[in-house]
Scaffold this motif. Sequence first.
Motif, PDB file in Angstrom:
ATOM      1  N   GLY A 138       0.768  -1.178  -0.110  1.00  0.00           N
ATOM      2  CA  GLY A 138      -0.147   0.085  -0.094  1.00  0.00           C
ATOM      3  C   GLY A 138       0.812   1.362  -0.070  1.00  0.00           C
ATOM      4  N   SER A 139       1.854   1.397  -0.747  1.00  0.00           N
ATOM      5  CA  SER A 139       2.789   2.484  -0.984  1.00  0.00           C
ATOM      6  C   SER A 139       3.343   2.513  -2.418  1.00  0.00           C
ATOM      7  N   ARG A 140       3.689   3.761  -2.812  1.00  0.00           N
ATOM      8  CA  ARG A 140       4.340   3.864  -4.132  1.00  0.00           C
ATOM      9  C   ARG A 140       5.216   2.924  -4.413  1.00  0.00           C
ATOM     10  N   PHE A 141       6.159   2.698  -3.506  1.00  0.00           N
ATOM     11  CA  PHE A 141       7.491   1.694  -3.622  1.00  0.00           C
ATOM     12  C   PHE A 141       6.640   0.144  -3.693  1.00  0.00           C
ATOM     13  N   GLY A 142       5.916  -0.067  -3.049  1.00  0.00           N
ATOM     14  CA  GLY A 142       5.224  -1.422  -3.018  1.00  0.00           C
ATOM     15  C   GLY A 142       4.740  -1.664  -4.170  1.00  0.00           C
ATOM     16  N   LYS A 143       3.943  -0.705  -4.593  1.00  0.00           N
ATOM     17  CA  LYS A 143       3.210  -1.010  -6.013  1.00  0.00           C
ATOM     18  C   LYS A 143       4.123  -1.124  -7.182  1.00  0.00           C
ATOM     19  N   HIS A 144       5.357  -0.165  -7.191  1.00  0.00           N
ATOM     20  CA  HIS A 144       6.239  -0.285  -7.947  1.00  0.00           C
ATOM     21  C   HIS A 144       7.029  -1.582  -8.006  1.00  0.00           C
ATOM     22  N   TRP A 145       7.314  -1.975  -6.538  1.00  0.00           N
ATOM     23  CA  TRP A 145       8.149  -3.287  -6.562  1.00  0.00           C
ATOM     24  C   TRP A 145       7.552  -4.401  -7.412  1.00  0.00           C
ATOM     25  N   TRP A 146       6.059  -4.425  -6.827  1.00  0.00           N
ATOM     26  CA  TRP A 146       5.235  -5.428  -7.258  1.00  0.00           C
ATOM     27  C   TRP A 146       5.132  -5.510  -8.857  1.00  0.00           C
ATOM     28  N   SER A 147       5.015  -4.448  -9.622  1.00  0.00           N
ATOM     29  CA  SER A 147       4.934  -4.324 -11.027  1.00  0.00           C
ATOM     30  C   SER A 147       6.396  -4.887 -11.643  1.00  0.00           C
TER      31      SER A 147
END
Length: 198
Positions: A138-147
């Motif tokens: 639930g963060s910009r970093f987390g979403k970027h990492w998942w992608s």
Amino acid sequence: MRQESPAPPDSPPPPARLDRLNRWLTLGANLGVLLGLVILIVEVRQNAALTRASMEQQKNALLAEIELNIVKPELSDVWVKSVREPENLTDAELRTMDGILVALMLQWEQRFLMADAGLATRADARQHVVNAAPYYFGSRFGKHWWSLQKSGWEGTVMMEIADPVVESVDEDFLANYLDTLRLAADAPALPETDVDTP
């Protein structure tokens, strides 16, 4: 010439007695096989329950270990930085966050393996992901990492179950969550005034 006395009418001839004995032996053998199958089924169910309990314990232990590592001061600073200002993470901090999220994905993978082995349902596995995803992605970093991980998991249960869940997570969830955990400062007390009573 001596005449043989006939066999008593109430005793069956030897072949009939043997046939009856065979029927009883067959019945006994069938009952033995049935009892053996019942015992085997009970044992298999007990083993499955023990395996399920053991894998649940391992899953929970891994998640607890991830959480305990995140709350260590040196890691919690990195974690908060990844939520508040991910663009300022150093290479070492990026690697730290990478390790935390890889560990979480391995924990999810264990849950999916339990579902594939019939030790949990797909619905249970999905609910576990739904519960955990906002607190890790639930963060910009987390979403970027998942992608960046998607290409390595294409065609797997991970993408089938977890990807739609993670994609639906609000990237501001963790920042807002941290804000809601903070207690508001107490308002200063108003000075007491003497009120003259008539």
